[in-house]
Write a protein that holds these residues in place. Structure first.
Motif, PDB file in Angstrom:
ATOM      1  N   VAL A  27       0.836  -1.199   0.000  1.00  0.00           N
ATOM      2  CA  VAL A  27       0.000   0.000   0.000  1.00  0.00           C
ATOM      3  C   VAL A  27       0.873   1.251   0.000  1.00  0.00           C
ATOM      4  CG1 VAL A  27      -1.653   1.355   1.355  1.00  0.00           C
ATOM      5  CG2 VAL A  27      -1.985  -1.110   1.077  1.00  0.00           C
ATOM      6  N   PHE A  31       0.670   3.981  -2.864  1.00  0.00           N
ATOM      7  CA  PHE A  31       0.312   5.364  -2.558  1.00  0.00           C
ATOM      8  C   PHE A  31       1.412   6.333  -2.975  1.00  0.00           C
ATOM      9  CE2 PHE A  31      -3.273   5.437   0.819  1.00  0.00           C
ATOM     10  CZ  PHE A  31      -4.020   4.575   0.027  1.00  0.00           C
ATOM     11  N   TYR A  35       0.777   9.119  -5.751  1.00  0.00           N
ATOM     12  CA  TYR A  35       0.875  10.516  -5.332  1.00  0.00           C
ATOM     13  C   TYR A  35       1.860  11.289  -6.210  1.00  0.00           C
ATOM     14  CZ  TYR A  35       1.480  14.619  -2.359  1.00  0.00           C
ATOM     15  OH  TYR A  35       1.532  15.916  -1.871  1.00  0.00           O
ATOM     16  N   SER A  74      -5.426  15.470  -2.895  1.00  0.00           N
ATOM     17  CA  SER A  74      -4.572  14.316  -2.644  1.00  0.00           C
ATOM     18  C   SER A  74      -3.558  14.598  -1.541  1.00  0.00           C
ATOM     19  CB  SER A  74      -3.845  13.932  -3.943  1.00  0.00           C
ATOM     20  OG  SER A  74      -3.071  12.781  -3.780  1.00  0.00           O
ATOM     21  N   VAL A  78      -2.694  11.719   1.626  1.00  0.00           N
ATOM     22  CA  VAL A  78      -1.632  10.773   1.285  1.00  0.00           C
ATOM     23  C   VAL A  78      -0.308  11.060   1.997  1.00  0.00           C
ATOM     24  CG1 VAL A  78      -0.290   9.750  -0.599  1.00  0.00           C
ATOM     25  CG2 VAL A  78      -2.716  10.253  -0.930  1.00  0.00           C
ATOM     26  N   LEU A  82       1.879   8.428   4.293  1.00  0.00           N
ATOM     27  CA  LEU A  82       3.237   8.024   3.935  1.00  0.00           C
ATOM     28  C   LEU A  82       4.221   8.303   5.069  1.00  0.00           C
ATOM     29  CD1 LEU A  82       3.409   9.314   0.237  1.00  0.00           C
ATOM     30  CD2 LEU A  82       2.990   6.975   1.015  1.00  0.00           C
ATOM     31  N   VAL A 275     -10.581   5.004  -1.643  1.00  0.00           N
ATOM     32  CA  VAL A 275      -9.287   5.248  -2.286  1.00  0.00           C
ATOM     33  C   VAL A 275      -9.498   5.722  -3.728  1.00  0.00           C
ATOM     34  CG1 VAL A 275      -7.132   4.156  -3.052  1.00  0.00           C
ATOM     35  CG2 VAL A 275      -8.104   3.572  -0.829  1.00  0.00           C
ATOM     36  N   VAL A 279      -7.571   9.122  -4.063  1.00  0.00           N
ATOM     37  CA  VAL A 279      -6.240   8.914  -4.613  1.00  0.00           C
ATOM     38  C   VAL A 279      -6.282   8.663  -6.121  1.00  0.00           C
ATOM     39  CG1 VAL A 279      -4.115   7.564  -4.453  1.00  0.00           C
ATOM     40  CG2 VAL A 279      -5.498   7.923  -2.409  1.00  0.00           C
TER      41      VAL A 279
END
Length: 307
Positions: A27, A31, A35, A74, A78, A82, A275, A279
């Motif tokens: 994941v 991501f 991103y 976003s 995100v 992260l 998501v 995203v």
């Protein structure tokens, strides 16, 4: 928190989409990649529209604004997910969580407002082409965007003020990678009836109004297209609206499936589906609008040759 906020919770725990370490790594990689593509793709759209005078039209003005909102949309969720993964933490402070929800309300609704304004622009271009310049004046375009920002900020402020009135006692684990309003409300040990009613009444109006505007605009567009005598005219109209309609279906299809039900029935499957609009949609928009758009591709070629 202090007594003024009526809560003993000082932070929330964002559990993410999976508790399995291997899946978490996958994941994280997914991501991070999406991103980076989202930021670079939307910045490229903004750069192209800004640098090419031929694209200084209402349609591309709205597209550049949509790209700006998608970058912000976003970036609200995100990067925090992260960073938490990299530092081995799942926590987000109470005030950070409230701020994240405020920005999520603002940018998600701004996306829908811009999509509705773009649908109106396509309606004018196809149904009233001779009056397009007069009806879509630069001042009107700027006013439509400004009004959308005001409405979305007021909407977000209302819901966050209602969120502040809730009491959070002990449970603070959010089974998501960001502070989803529905999931946060489920953690409250106070009555959320007012929040739920407001979400389905005022929130429903704010969200569904742009959707209805899009539906009405495309109803008129379809009526006009069906009356066109030549197949070439029909193909041109479909090409003009195809990209926008694809984004509308992707955005509304995901968000309606996730949020148009009571918070008590919210599940992990909804978290996974979210998501798509948090995203995937911001990442996909530049590709959807550029791959089928000759003007964007032509402007990009000019920038590359010029450099």
């Amino acid at each position: 928190m202090d007594g003024d906020n009526h809560t003993t919770v000082t932070e929330f725990l964002l559990l993410g989409l999976s508790e399995d370490s291997v899946q978490e790594e996958l994941v994280f990689g997914m991501f991070l990649g999406m991103y980076m593509v989202t930021i670079s793709g939307n910045l490229l759209i903004i750069l192209i529209v800004s640098c090419d005078p031929h694209l200084h039209t209402p349609m591309y003005f709205f597209l550049a604004n949509l790209s700006s909102v998608d970058i912000c949309f976003s970036s609200v969720t995100v990067p925090k997910a992260l960073v938490n993964h990299m530092v081995g933490s799942k926590s987000i402070s109470y005030m950070e969580c409230m701020a994240q929800m405020y920005l999520m309300f603002t940018f998600s609704n701004m996306d829908s407002f811009l999509l509705s304004v773009m649908a109106y622009d396509r309606y004018v271009a196809i149904c009233h082409p001779l009056h397009y310049t007069l009806m879509m004046r630069p001042r009107l375009c700027a006013l439509l965007v400004a009004i959308s920002w005001v409405i979305t900020h007021l909407h977000a402020l209302l819901h966050i003020l209602l969120m502040f009135r809730l009491t959070f006692c002990s449970h603070n684990a959010v089974p998501h990678f960001y502070c989803d309003p529905y999931l946060v409300m489920k953690l409250s040990c106070s009555d959320t009836f007012i929040n739920d009613v407001t979400a389905f009444s005022e929130g429903g109006v704010i969200f569904m109004t742009p959707f209805l505007c899009i539906a009405v605009s495309y109803a008129y567009i379809c009526s006009k297209v069906l009356k066109m005598p030549s197949a070439q005219g029909i193909r041109k109209a479909v090409s003009t609206c195809g990209s926008h309609l694809t984004v509308v279906c992707l955005f509304y299809g995901a968000i309606l499936g996730v949020y148009m039900h009571p918070s008590s029935s919210y599940s992990l499957q909804d978290a996974v589906a979210s998501v798509i609009f948090t995203v995937v949609t911001p990442m996909a928009n530049p590709f959807i609008y550029s791959l089928r758009n000759r003007d964007i591709k032509g402007a990009l070629r000019k920038i590359i040759l010029r450099s």
